[in-house]
Design an enzyme around this catalytic site. Structure first.
Site, PDB file in Angstrom:
ATOM      1  N   GLY A   1       0.797  -1.221   0.000  1.00 16.95           N
ATOM      2  CA  GLY A   1       0.000   0.000   0.000  1.00 16.95           C
ATOM      3  C   GLY A   1       0.828   1.268   0.000  1.00 16.95           C
ATOM      4  O   GLY A   1       0.367   2.313  -0.465  1.00 16.95           O
TER       5      GLY A   1
ATOM      6  N   GLU B   1      -1.528  -1.464  -5.740  1.00 16.02           N
ATOM      7  CA  GLU B   1      -2.778  -0.890  -5.254  1.00 16.02           C
ATOM      8  C   GLU B   1      -3.004   0.516  -5.795  1.00 16.02           C
ATOM      9  O   GLU B   1      -2.561   1.490  -5.200  1.00 16.02           O
ATOM     10  CB  GLU B   1      -2.763  -0.854  -3.716  1.00 16.02           C
ATOM     11  CG  GLU B   1      -2.600  -2.207  -3.057  1.00 16.02           C
ATOM     12  CD  GLU B   1      -2.561  -2.126  -1.540  1.00 16.02           C
ATOM     13  OE1 GLU B   1      -3.109  -1.149  -0.967  1.00 16.02           O
ATOM     14  OE2 GLU B   1      -1.988  -3.022  -0.915  1.00 16.02           O
TER      15      GLU B   1
ATOM     16  N   TYR C   1      -6.682  -6.137  12.609  1.00 13.60           N
ATOM     17  CA  TYR C   1      -6.587  -4.810  13.197  1.00 13.60           C
ATOM     18  C   TYR C   1      -7.917  -4.102  12.990  1.00 13.60           C
ATOM     19  O   TYR C   1      -8.814  -4.612  12.305  1.00 13.60           O
ATOM     20  CB  TYR C   1      -5.453  -4.002  12.557  1.00 13.60           C
ATOM     21  CG  TYR C   1      -5.642  -3.710  11.088  1.00 13.60           C
ATOM     22  CD1 TYR C   1      -6.276  -2.557  10.651  1.00 13.60           C
ATOM     23  CD2 TYR C   1      -5.194  -4.611  10.121  1.00 13.60           C
ATOM     24  CE1 TYR C   1      -6.460  -2.297   9.302  1.00 13.60           C
ATOM     25  CE2 TYR C   1      -5.370  -4.365   8.768  1.00 13.60           C
ATOM     26  CZ  TYR C   1      -6.001  -3.209   8.365  1.00 13.60           C
ATOM     27  OH  TYR C   1      -6.190  -2.962   7.024  1.00 13.60           O
TER      28      TYR C   1
ATOM     29  N   TRP D   1      -4.161  -9.927   7.162  1.00 14.28           N
ATOM     30  CA  TRP D   1      -3.080  -8.947   7.176  1.00 14.28           C
ATOM     31  C   TRP D   1      -2.770  -8.611   8.626  1.00 14.28           C
ATOM     32  O   TRP D   1      -3.658  -8.297   9.407  1.00 14.28           O
ATOM     33  CB  TRP D   1      -3.459  -7.675   6.426  1.00 14.28           C
ATOM     34  CG  TRP D   1      -2.384  -6.628   6.592  1.00 14.28           C
ATOM     35  CD1 TRP D   1      -2.384  -5.561   7.430  1.00 14.28           C
ATOM     36  CD2 TRP D   1      -1.108  -6.610   5.937  1.00 14.28           C
ATOM     37  NE1 TRP D   1      -1.198  -4.866   7.332  1.00 14.28           N
ATOM     38  CE2 TRP D   1      -0.398  -5.499   6.415  1.00 14.28           C
ATOM     39  CE3 TRP D   1      -0.500  -7.436   4.976  1.00 14.28           C
ATOM     40  CZ2 TRP D   1       0.892  -5.170   5.990  1.00 14.28           C
ATOM     41  CZ3 TRP D   1       0.781  -7.118   4.545  1.00 14.28           C
ATOM     42  CH2 TRP D   1       1.457  -5.991   5.044  1.00 14.28           C
TER      43      TRP D   1
END
Length: 359
Positions: free
Chosen positions: A85, A126, A244, A333
């Site tokens: 990212g 991305e 997360y 992730w």
């Protein structure tokens, strides 16, 4: 050239995870017995040479990644992940725009993977964001597959696995992925079905990784259905989910459900928060926790702090969903500092993952 499956004989499930080089978690501490595949992230793209490179600070850990994780699990497969990212999208768009620069990328990626013992390669661009970029993305994947097959034939080695992290839907803001080329070229795709809501781009609370959403098409199920309806085989789809969450500051402490007005992030600058911190927040603040079965997501709140995340019931439901939809597997992730804590907390989830996906 269509690609056949290069999964191990008899293997029909991918149980994978990313190890991120920005993590404080040592590679040697990864319990690789929990996984079929592990991703080493991230290799970089040199914008001048269009070659895949590894930062000098990562070289030792990357070059020994496979042998390190195979000490506990000799059968685990490793993939070198490229991009991420934080990578410069313009560099990837430029690289993919010409046959010569694509070849530099492809040849260098194969060379690195072989040199350091990786079993495959993963592209995390991305995201291609124009019609031209989508077409070039397809050309890159197609040529990558041909090169991988040729290298395997010339060396007598098993072909490298090829995967890519993609948008949650086959339609990226009105732009369609070249789905047939993706399906023909890759062993599987990692669908990034998360970051739907966050303080940096949402001024209301929302489920960061909802499986469903009665009020919006932005949810994992909508994206998975779009990929399948566009021609992506379900057995080439790996569902990504987060370990997360995101924290907001509520505008009104008494308005604390989904889509409540906020005044910005809480706890961290961008609101991101690891699972360990979420559990600590709940205990230390006596926070109220909610599992929403309509969206399949979790949130908690105390005072004006509100956190959206995935807890045990949500992840278990997602595993059951993946099984029901005939998907290839699941891929979480990890955050930068809580790898061990997250795996520990999700031990029951991983056990359920095995039981459900292998039935």
């Amino acid at each position: 050239m269509a690609c056949k499956s290069f999964l191990a004989a008899g293997q029909n499930v991918v149980k994978a995870a990313y190890w991120f080089s920005g993590s404080e978690f040592p590679v040697s501490d990864i319990d690789s017995t929990q996984f079929t595949h592990l991703y080493c992230a991230f290799a970089d793209l040199d914008a001048q040479t269009n070659q895949v490179t590894i930062a000098s600070g990562n070289l030792n850990r990357f070059s020994t990644f496979t042998q390190t994780v195979q000490r506990r699990n000799p059968s685990v497969k490793t993939l070198l992940s490229i991009g991420g990212g934080g990578a410069d999208k313009r560099a990837y768009a430029s690289m993919a725009s010409q046959a010569g620069s694509r070849k530099s990328f492809i040849d260098s990626s194969i060379g690195l993977a072989r040199s350091y013992g990786f079993h495959g390669l993963d592209l995390d661009w991305e995201y291609p964001s124009t019609l031209t970029e989508m077409a070039n993305f397809g050309a890159l994947l197609r040529e990558w597959r041909v090169a991988v097959n040729n290298e395997a034939r010339n060396t007598g080695r098993s072909p490298l696995l090829l995967a890519a992290a993609v948008f949650y839907s086959s339609n990226y803001y009105s732009l369609d992925y070249p789905v047939q080329t993706v399906a023909n070229s890759l062993d599987w795709i990692n669908v990034m079905a998360y970051d739907f809501y966050g303080p940096g781009w949402s001024d209301v609370t929302g489920p960061p990784a909802s499986l469903f959403n009665p009020s919006s098409q932005v949810n994992a199920d909508s994206g998975i259905r779009a990929w399948i309806q566009s021609g992506m085989p379900s057995k080439k789809i790996v569902l990504g989910f987060p370990f997360y969450g995101y924290a907001w500051t509520l505008a009104d402490a008494n308005n604390h459900g989904y889509f409540a007005p906020t005044t910005g992030s809480a706890i961290s600058k961008d609101g991101s928060i690891g699972y360990k911190q979420i559990r600590q927040f709940i205990v230390q603040n006596g926070a109220t926790t909610v599992h929403d079965t309509a969206v399949v997501g979790d949130y908690c709140y105390a005072g004006r702090t509100w956190i959206g995340y995935d807890d045990y019931p949500t992840i278990v439901t997602k595993v059951r969903y993946a099984k029901y939809k005939g998907l290839l597997g699941m891929l979480p992730w990890m955050t930068t500092g809580d790898f061990h804590e997250e795996l520990h907390k999700y031990g029951v989830v991983i056990s359920t993952w095995y039981l459900i996906m292998n039935k």
